[in-house]
Design an enzyme around this catalytic site. Sequence first.
Site, PDB file in Angstrom:
ATOM      1  N   ASN A  12       0.898  -1.629  -0.132  1.00 25.97           N
ATOM      2  CA  ASN A  12       0.268   0.082   0.291  1.00 25.97           C
ATOM      3  C   ASN A  12       1.366   1.442  -0.047  1.00 25.97           C
ATOM      4  O   ASN A  12       2.007   1.644   0.899  1.00 25.97           O
ATOM      5  CB  ASN A  12      -0.767   0.229   1.137  1.00 25.97           C
ATOM      6  N   ASP A  14      -0.473   4.496  -0.070  1.00 26.97           N
ATOM      7  CA  ASP A  14      -0.866   5.779  -0.225  1.00 26.97           C
ATOM      8  C   ASP A  14      -0.050   7.222   1.066  1.00 26.97           C
ATOM      9  O   ASP A  14       0.126   7.881   0.687  1.00 26.97           O
ATOM     10  CB  ASP A  14      -1.743   5.695   2.272  1.00 26.97           C
ATOM     11  N   HIS A  15       1.061   6.063   1.954  1.00 32.27           N
ATOM     12  CA  HIS A  15       2.050   7.663   2.727  1.00 32.27           C
ATOM     13  C   HIS A  15       3.087   7.294   2.254  1.00 32.27           C
ATOM     14  O   HIS A  15       3.712   8.604   2.874  1.00 32.27           O
ATOM     15  CB  HIS A  15       2.126   6.479   4.540  1.00 32.27           C
ATOM     16  N   HIS A  48      -5.800   3.542  -1.286  1.00 31.33           N
ATOM     17  CA  HIS A  48      -7.274   3.991  -1.270  1.00 31.33           C
ATOM     18  C   HIS A  48      -7.460   5.213  -1.759  1.00 31.33           C
ATOM     19  O   HIS A  48      -6.489   6.104  -1.301  1.00 31.33           O
ATOM     20  CB  HIS A  48      -7.281   3.703   0.351  1.00 31.33           C
ATOM     21  N   ARG A  50      -8.948   8.240  -1.447  1.00 33.43           N
ATOM     22  CA  ARG A  50     -10.267   8.307   0.058  1.00 33.43           C
ATOM     23  C   ARG A  50     -10.882   9.354  -0.792  1.00 33.43           C
ATOM     24  O   ARG A  50     -10.601  10.188  -0.951  1.00 33.43           O
ATOM     25  CB  ARG A  50      -9.926   9.391   0.926  1.00 33.43           C
ATOM     26  N   ARG A  54      -7.228  12.787   1.142  1.00 35.88           N
ATOM     27  CA  ARG A  54      -5.758  13.373   2.098  1.00 35.88           C
ATOM     28  C   ARG A  54      -4.613  12.982   1.387  1.00 35.88           C
ATOM     29  O   ARG A  54      -3.144  13.476   1.522  1.00 35.88           O
ATOM     30  CB  ARG A  54      -5.898  12.368   3.457  1.00 35.88           C
ATOM     31  N   HIS A  55      -4.416  11.964   1.041  1.00 33.29           N
ATOM     32  CA  HIS A  55      -2.948  11.735  -0.058  1.00 33.29           C
ATOM     33  C   HIS A  55      -3.335  10.288  -1.010  1.00 33.29           C
ATOM     34  O   HIS A  55      -2.915  11.854  -2.402  1.00 33.29           O
ATOM     35  CB  HIS A  55      -2.937   9.945   1.310  1.00 33.29           C
ATOM     36  N   GLU A  75      -8.713   0.639  -2.809  1.00 33.54           N
ATOM     37  CA  GLU A  75      -9.655   0.613  -1.962  1.00 33.54           C
ATOM     38  C   GLU A  75     -10.462   1.655  -1.477  1.00 33.54           C
ATOM     39  O   GLU A  75      -9.519   2.859  -2.426  1.00 33.54           O
ATOM     40  CB  GLU A  75      -8.666   0.241  -0.731  1.00 33.54           C
ATOM     41  N   THR A 106      -8.396   3.671   9.057  1.00 32.08           N
ATOM     42  CA  THR A 106      -9.409   2.977   9.225  1.00 32.08           C
ATOM     43  C   THR A 106      -9.752   2.595  10.411  1.00 32.08           C
ATOM     44  O   THR A 106      -8.663   1.365  10.728  1.00 32.08           O
ATOM     45  CB  THR A 106      -9.040   1.339   8.019  1.00 32.08           C
ATOM     46  N   GLU A 156     -11.147  -9.569   2.777  1.00 26.84           N
ATOM     47  CA  GLU A 156      -9.608  -9.043   3.825  1.00 26.84           C
ATOM     48  C   GLU A 156     -10.272  -8.798   5.593  1.00 26.84           C
ATOM     49  O   GLU A 156     -11.049  -8.030   5.594  1.00 26.84           O
ATOM     50  CB  GLU A 156      -8.822  -7.811   3.083  1.00 26.84           C
ATOM     51  N   HIS A 196      -3.319  -4.617   7.797  1.00 29.20           N
ATOM     52  CA  HIS A 196      -4.009  -3.279   8.219  1.00 29.20           C
ATOM     53  C   HIS A 196      -3.455  -3.012   9.128  1.00 29.20           C
ATOM     54  O   HIS A 196      -3.568  -4.284  10.460  1.00 29.20           O
ATOM     55  CB  HIS A 196      -5.902  -3.143   8.833  1.00 29.20           C
ATOM     56  N   GLY A 197      -2.664  -3.004  10.315  1.00 28.06           N
ATOM     57  CA  GLY A 197      -1.619  -2.339  10.890  1.00 28.06           C
ATOM     58  C   GLY A 197      -0.105  -3.614  10.548  1.00 28.06           C
ATOM     59  O   GLY A 197       0.130  -3.556  12.229  1.00 28.06           O
ATOM     60  N   GLY A 218       1.128  -1.357   4.433  1.00 30.55           N
ATOM     61  CA  GLY A 218       1.671  -0.225   3.241  1.00 30.55           C
ATOM     62  C   GLY A 218       2.645   0.790   4.543  1.00 30.55           C
ATOM     63  O   GLY A 218       3.711   1.223   4.317  1.00 30.55           O
ATOM     64  N   HIS A 219       1.835   0.686   5.954  1.00 33.04           N
ATOM     65  CA  HIS A 219       2.450   2.307   6.796  1.00 33.04           C
ATOM     66  C   HIS A 219       3.581   1.884   7.127  1.00 33.04           C
ATOM     67  O   HIS A 219       4.845   2.575   7.187  1.00 33.04           O
ATOM     68  CB  HIS A 219       1.656   2.257   7.781  1.00 33.04           C
TER      69      HIS A 219
HETATM   70  C1  LIG Z   1      -8.278  -0.605   4.495  1.00 35.17           C
HETATM   71  C2  LIG Z   1      -6.820  -0.282   5.608  1.00 35.17           C
HETATM   72  O1  LIG Z   1      -6.491  -1.223   6.412  1.00 35.17           O
HETATM   73  C3  LIG Z   1      -6.055   0.541   4.879  1.00 35.17           C
HETATM   74  O2  LIG Z   1      -6.081  -0.166   3.656  1.00 35.17           O
HETATM   75  C4  LIG Z   1      -6.496   1.832   5.254  1.00 35.17           C
HETATM   76  O3  LIG Z   1      -6.381   2.435   3.532  1.00 35.17           O
HETATM   77  C5  LIG Z   1      -6.127   2.922   5.482  1.00 35.17           C
HETATM   78  O4  LIG Z   1      -6.150   4.139   5.421  1.00 35.17           O
HETATM   79  P1  LIG Z   1      -4.896   5.113   5.174  1.00 35.17           P
HETATM   80  O5  LIG Z   1      -4.398   4.504   4.335  1.00 35.17           O
HETATM   81  O6  LIG Z   1      -5.642   6.692   5.010  1.00 35.17           O
HETATM   82  O7  LIG Z   1      -4.044   5.139   7.034  1.00 35.17           O
HETATM   83  N1  LIG Z   2      -5.613  -3.168   3.836  1.00 34.55           N
HETATM   84  C1  LIG Z   2      -4.461  -2.737   4.649  1.00 34.55           C
HETATM   85  C2  LIG Z   2      -3.676  -1.956   3.873  1.00 34.55           C
HETATM   86  O1  LIG Z   2      -3.227  -2.000   2.196  1.00 34.55           O
HETATM   87  C3  LIG Z   2      -2.483  -1.298   4.402  1.00 34.55           C
HETATM   88  O2  LIG Z   2      -2.692  -1.390   5.747  1.00 34.55           O
HETATM   89  P1  LIG Z   2      -1.317  -0.262   7.194  1.00 34.55           P
HETATM   90  O3  LIG Z   2      -0.613  -1.446   6.473  1.00 34.55           O
HETATM   91  O4  LIG Z   2      -0.883   0.935   6.027  1.00 34.55           O
HETATM   92  O5  LIG Z   2      -1.938  -0.299   8.115  1.00 34.55           O
END
Ligand SMILES: CC(=O)[C@@H](O)[C@H](O)COP(=O)(O)O
Ligand SMILES: NCC(=O)COP(=O)(O)O
Length: 246
Positions: A12, A14-15, A48, A50, A54-55, A75, A106, A156, A196-197, A218-219
């Site tokens: 992921n 996103d960040h 994602h 949104r 935001r990202h 997403e 999320t 998921e 997630h996490g 992702g994060h």
């Molecule tokens: C669905 C999920 O768990 C994540 O991929 C979600 O996209 C987290 O949202 P942020 O990336 O905005 O933290």
């Molecule tokens: N659906 C989970 C995802 O895409 C990534 O979540 P995270 O690792 O950023 O918490």
Amino acid sequence: MIASHAILLGVNIDHVATLRQARGTRYPDPIQAAIEAEQAGADGITLHLREDRRHIQERDVALLRDILLSKMNLEMAVTGEMLAIAEQYRPEDCCLVPERREELTTEGGLDVAGQLGRITEACVRLKEAGTRVSLFIDADPRQVEAAAQARAPVVEIHTGHFADARDEQRRRKEFQRIVEAVKKGREAGLQVNAGHGLNYQNVAAIAALPDIVELNIGHAIMARALFTGMQSAVGEMKRLMREARG
Ligand SMILES: CC(=O)[C@@H](O)[C@H](O)COP(=O)(O)O
Ligand SMILES: NCC(=O)COP(=O)(O)O
């Protein structure tokens, strides 16, 4: 011991976009992150889009649609706007997630059981667009059953409560919930993913579950990549997942 099937990693990005949006610059570009993640072994790219942008921006979706060599897992919330965007870009996978503007990230899974008609309609609409639907749900057998009723081929399982657990007893309880939900999903004939996490410390326990097909992370990978680079961050996560699977 019979080796179970290899577990896939959706990265992921996103960040990377979070850092870009922090100043409204053109860098860092999530497109570069996606290309480097794929070169490092990502089996897919998750992003994602949104409602509050935001990202990830729609421009990111459009460019990645033309660039990705693996697969796109988009997403999104279950809204008319997002369904139309999914129909326009036709990602291989579309993961329907709950969304609240005020949330930091999320927080929970999609309440499929409480809105079965609406989710079923979204699943039909996305299937007609050629997209495989995944429903992002809590580790709750009732939600797994509802996902099967909605005709989603994939779920998921939300691993955030497991990841956020502050003590061992709570972690074990959340882990057991995930085990039960994964089992329920397989019994219902669904593909079961998780995410997630997840991070470098907690991923092995989840990756070791033989019926999980894909992890979306992702994060933690983006945070690691800040210091070691994407190649190393993705490669290390793939190694941990592979070792856990045996
Ligand atoms: C669905 C999920 O768990 C994540 O991929 C979600 O996209 C987290 O949202 P942020 O990336 O905005 O933290
Ligand atoms: N659906 C989970 C995802 O895409 C990534 O979540 P995270 O690792 O950023 O918490």
